[in-house]
Design a protein around this motif. Sequence first.
Motif, PDB file in Angstrom:
ATOM      1  N   MET A   1     137.838  78.299  67.889  1.00  0.00           N
ATOM      2  CA  MET A   1     136.965  77.997  69.035  1.00  0.00           C
ATOM      3  C   MET A   1     136.251  76.668  68.801  1.00  0.00           C
ATOM      4  O   MET A   1     135.704  76.459  67.726  1.00  0.00           O
ATOM      5  CB  MET A   1     135.940  79.130  69.185  1.00  0.00           C
ATOM      6  N   THR A   2     136.308  75.778  69.780  1.00  0.00           N
ATOM      7  CA  THR A   2     135.534  74.540  69.611  1.00  0.00           C
ATOM      8  C   THR A   2     134.106  74.786  70.091  1.00  0.00           C
ATOM      9  O   THR A   2     133.878  75.498  71.075  1.00  0.00           O
ATOM     10  CB  THR A   2     136.143  73.378  70.421  1.00  0.00           C
ATOM     11  N   ILE A   3     133.195  74.196  69.376  1.00  0.00           N
ATOM     12  CA  ILE A   3     131.783  74.367  69.707  1.00  0.00           C
ATOM     13  C   ILE A   3     131.255  73.068  70.288  1.00  0.00           C
ATOM     14  O   ILE A   3     131.334  72.028  69.638  1.00  0.00           O
ATOM     15  CB  ILE A   3     130.981  74.769  68.454  1.00  0.00           C
ATOM     16  N   ALA A   4     130.752  73.132  71.525  1.00  0.00           N
ATOM     17  CA  ALA A   4     130.175  71.942  72.143  1.00  0.00           C
ATOM     18  C   ALA A   4     128.814  71.672  71.517  1.00  0.00           C
ATOM     19  O   ALA A   4     128.041  72.599  71.262  1.00  0.00           O
ATOM     20  CB  ALA A   4     130.051  72.143  73.641  1.00  0.00           C
ATOM     21  N   ARG A   5     128.559  70.375  71.265  1.00  0.00           N
ATOM     22  CA  ARG A   5     127.302  69.984  70.612  1.00  0.00           C
ATOM     23  C   ARG A   5     126.546  68.996  71.504  1.00  0.00           C
ATOM     24  O   ARG A   5     127.170  68.154  72.155  1.00  0.00           O
ATOM     25  CB  ARG A   5     127.600  69.274  69.282  1.00  0.00           C
ATOM     26  N   ALA A   6     125.227  69.082  71.484  1.00  0.00           N
ATOM     27  CA  ALA A   6     124.431  68.110  72.233  1.00  0.00           C
ATOM     28  C   ALA A   6     123.198  67.719  71.419  1.00  0.00           C
ATOM     29  O   ALA A   6     122.597  68.553  70.736  1.00  0.00           O
ATOM     30  CB  ALA A   6     124.002  68.674  73.587  1.00  0.00           C
ATOM     31  N   LEU A   7     122.862  66.443  71.505  1.00  0.00           N
ATOM     32  CA  LEU A   7     121.697  65.902  70.798  1.00  0.00           C
ATOM     33  C   LEU A   7     120.652  65.452  71.805  1.00  0.00           C
ATOM     34  O   LEU A   7     120.973  64.735  72.754  1.00  0.00           O
ATOM     35  CB  LEU A   7     122.146  64.688  69.958  1.00  0.00           C
ATOM     36  N   THR A   8     119.407  65.883  71.609  1.00  0.00           N
ATOM     37  CA  THR A   8     118.318  65.363  72.431  1.00  0.00           C
ATOM     38  C   THR A   8     117.429  64.448  71.597  1.00  0.00           C
ATOM     39  O   THR A   8     117.023  64.799  70.480  1.00  0.00           O
ATOM     40  CB  THR A   8     117.477  66.486  73.083  1.00  0.00           C
ATOM     41  N   ILE A   9     117.160  63.272  72.165  1.00  0.00           N
ATOM     42  CA  ILE A   9     116.269  62.297  71.523  1.00  0.00           C
ATOM     43  C   ILE A   9     115.043  62.226  72.432  1.00  0.00           C
ATOM     44  O   ILE A   9     115.109  61.672  73.534  1.00  0.00           O
ATOM     45  CB  ILE A   9     116.952  60.916  71.404  1.00  0.00           C
ATOM     46  N   ALA A  10     113.948  62.855  72.024  1.00  0.00           N
ATOM     47  CA  ALA A  10     112.830  63.048  72.962  1.00  0.00           C
ATOM     48  C   ALA A  10     111.554  63.407  72.216  1.00  0.00           C
ATOM     49  O   ALA A  10     111.543  63.507  70.985  1.00  0.00           O
ATOM     50  CB  ALA A  10     113.205  64.147  73.957  1.00  0.00           C
ATOM     51  N   GLY A  11     110.500  63.641  72.981  1.00  0.00           N
ATOM     52  CA  GLY A  11     109.220  64.015  72.396  1.00  0.00           C
ATOM     53  C   GLY A  11     109.080  65.526  72.281  1.00  0.00           C
ATOM     54  O   GLY A  11     109.699  66.279  73.039  1.00  0.00           O
ATOM     55  N   SER A  12     108.257  65.952  71.329  1.00  0.00           N
ATOM     56  CA  SER A  12     107.992  67.381  71.168  1.00  0.00           C
ATOM     57  C   SER A  12     106.824  67.794  72.074  1.00  0.00           C
ATOM     58  O   SER A  12     105.805  67.116  72.126  1.00  0.00           O
ATOM     59  CB  SER A  12     107.628  67.653  69.703  1.00  0.00           C
ATOM     60  N   ASP A  13     106.991  68.895  72.792  1.00  0.00           N
ATOM     61  CA  ASP A  13     105.919  69.463  73.628  1.00  0.00           C
ATOM     62  C   ASP A  13     105.464  70.756  72.966  1.00  0.00           C
ATOM     63  O   ASP A  13     106.187  71.759  73.022  1.00  0.00           O
ATOM     64  CB  ASP A  13     106.456  69.721  75.050  1.00  0.00           C
ATOM     65  N   SER A  14     104.283  70.737  72.380  1.00  0.00           N
ATOM     66  CA  SER A  14     103.798  71.932  71.670  1.00  0.00           C
ATOM     67  C   SER A  14     103.757  73.148  72.585  1.00  0.00           C
ATOM     68  O   SER A  14     103.931  74.282  72.134  1.00  0.00           O
ATOM     69  CB  SER A  14     102.404  71.677  71.089  1.00  0.00           C
ATOM     70  N   GLY A  15     103.576  72.918  73.897  1.00  0.00           N
ATOM     71  CA  GLY A  15     103.496  74.016  74.858  1.00  0.00           C
ATOM     72  C   GLY A  15     104.844  74.650  75.169  1.00  0.00           C
ATOM     73  O   GLY A  15     104.913  75.696  75.830  1.00  0.00           O
ATOM     74  N   GLY A  16     105.921  74.022  74.735  1.00  0.00           N
ATOM     75  CA  GLY A  16     107.251  74.657  74.812  1.00  0.00           C
ATOM     76  C   GLY A  16     107.969  74.561  76.142  1.00  0.00           C
ATOM     77  O   GLY A  16     109.085  75.054  76.267  1.00  0.00           O
ATOM     78  N   GLY A  17     107.350  73.932  77.157  1.00  0.00           N
ATOM     79  CA  GLY A  17     107.986  73.919  78.483  1.00  0.00           C
ATOM     80  C   GLY A  17     108.804  72.692  78.772  1.00  0.00           C
ATOM     81  O   GLY A  17     109.702  72.721  79.618  1.00  0.00           O
ATOM     82  N   ALA A  18     108.483  71.575  78.088  1.00  0.00           N
ATOM     83  CA  ALA A  18     109.162  70.306  78.369  1.00  0.00           C
ATOM     84  C   ALA A  18     109.699  69.728  77.059  1.00  0.00           C
ATOM     85  O   ALA A  18     109.719  70.407  76.027  1.00  0.00           O
ATOM     86  CB  ALA A  18     108.181  69.328  79.024  1.00  0.00           C
ATOM     87  N   VAL A  76     124.664  63.179  74.509  1.00  0.00           N
ATOM     88  CA  VAL A  76     123.306  62.817  74.075  1.00  0.00           C
ATOM     89  C   VAL A  76     122.401  62.749  75.296  1.00  0.00           C
ATOM     90  O   VAL A  76     122.800  62.237  76.345  1.00  0.00           O
ATOM     91  CB  VAL A  76     123.304  61.418  73.384  1.00  0.00           C
ATOM     92  N   LYS A  77     121.190  63.273  75.150  1.00  0.00           N
ATOM     93  CA  LYS A  77     120.185  63.142  76.213  1.00  0.00           C
ATOM     94  C   LYS A  77     118.993  62.392  75.636  1.00  0.00           C
ATOM     95  O   LYS A  77     118.578  62.670  74.514  1.00  0.00           O
ATOM     96  CB  LYS A  77     119.729  64.524  76.671  1.00  0.00           C
ATOM     97  N   THR A  78     118.433  61.459  76.404  1.00  0.00           N
ATOM     98  CA  THR A  78     117.152  60.881  75.990  1.00  0.00           C
ATOM     99  C   THR A  78     116.075  61.315  76.970  1.00  0.00           C
ATOM    100  O   THR A  78     116.310  61.429  78.176  1.00  0.00           O
ATOM    101  CB  THR A  78     117.185  59.338  75.905  1.00  0.00           C
ATOM    102  N   GLY A  79     114.877  61.556  76.417  1.00  0.00           N
ATOM    103  CA  GLY A  79     113.721  61.931  77.234  1.00  0.00           C
ATOM    104  C   GLY A  79     112.590  60.953  76.950  1.00  0.00           C
ATOM    105  O   GLY A  79     112.760  59.743  77.110  1.00  0.00           O
ATOM    106  N   MET A  80     111.444  61.468  76.472  1.00  0.00           N
ATOM    107  CA  MET A  80     110.302  60.595  76.166  1.00  0.00           C
ATOM    108  C   MET A  80     110.656  59.669  74.998  1.00  0.00           C
ATOM    109  O   MET A  80     110.882  60.119  73.886  1.00  0.00           O
ATOM    110  CB  MET A  80     109.107  61.478  75.772  1.00  0.00           C
TER     111      MET A  80
END
Length: 279
Positions: A1-18, A76-80
């Motif tokens: 089985m191939t496993i799809a991988r994704a990397l997020t380059i972003a800020g940490s939100d201590s509140g867990g929603g974003a 790859v996704k970029t956020g903050m």
Amino acid sequence: MTIARALTIAGSDSGGGAGIQADLKTFQELHVFGMSAITAVTAQNTVGVQGIYPLSVEAVLQQIDSIGLDLGTDAVKTGMLFSPEIIYGVAAKIREYAWTNLVVDPVMIAKGGSKLLQDEAVAAMKNELFPQALVVTPNMPEAEVLTGMTVRTLDDRKEAAKRLVDLGVKHVVMKGGHEEGTSQIVDLLYDGSAFVEFPSHKVLTRHTHGTGCTFAASITAEVAKGSSVIDAVAIAKNFIHAAIEDSLELGAGHGPTNHWAYRQRLNASAESRKKGRLE
Ligand SMILES: Nc1ncnc2c1ncn2[C@@H]1O[C@H](COP(=O)(O)OP(=O)(O)OP(=O)(O)O)[C@@H](O)[C@H]1O
Ligand SMILES: Cc1ncc(CO)c(N)n1
């Protein structure tokens, strides 16, 4: 089985929603192995942003190298991204590793008004990241900053999308969450030649913290699995709609969305199909 991988380059939100937390939850829900490079730590909850602590450029790029040199990624996704220095470094790494499935969420301001991107970083984002992007997902205020034009109507959003494609972006999703006086929200996809509209009804709720992050993370996860951009946006729209509709009512302000709602609905409909077959 191939496993799809994704990397997020972003800020940490201590509140867990974003931020990183929303991205990793979304990747997991869509059966994609999630990895992260944190650009900044925010002290944040449903009421606002209490503190922003950017990491050094070195710390950000080292995290990206740790992934690039070992695990690899399918999207790859970029956020903050916070500063021009971080953007220059991140853009160079994405080029170095030839990561072409790049989703750029041009995060600028948190719901309460706190700045998550310095003003002088906008040009860096347009010049360094956009030409490498498969998809860019601005909301209406971000589209105004990026294009310098007023963005209120659907026609404005079409014109702004064209201007962003002129910067080298392959697909633009102009989100409609900030449209006023409508009972419908239309997200608009443009690939440089045609527009596709993704309409939905507007859920009347204040619990929309992290909707943009969750939406862009869903697109990233689907692209990582090999979906076309149009299919990825269609799934992302369903994912975020379920997450907003089945909200968790947490916190005193703009609460987070429900990242497991989409899976719960899929499971429920599979269960009722199974029951139907047995009866
Ligand atoms: N009240 C709502 N009802 C239904 N869908 C919504 C609602 N608000 C936002 N969405 C959807 O959520 C996604 C994100 O849209 P929005 O324009 O709110 O992004 P954003 O402003 O970048 O989000 P944020 O900055 O809060 O993370 C879009 O797909 C949009 O259609
Ligand atoms: C860390 C972080 N990234 C993005 C957003 C935008 O929703 C936020 N509020 N916080």
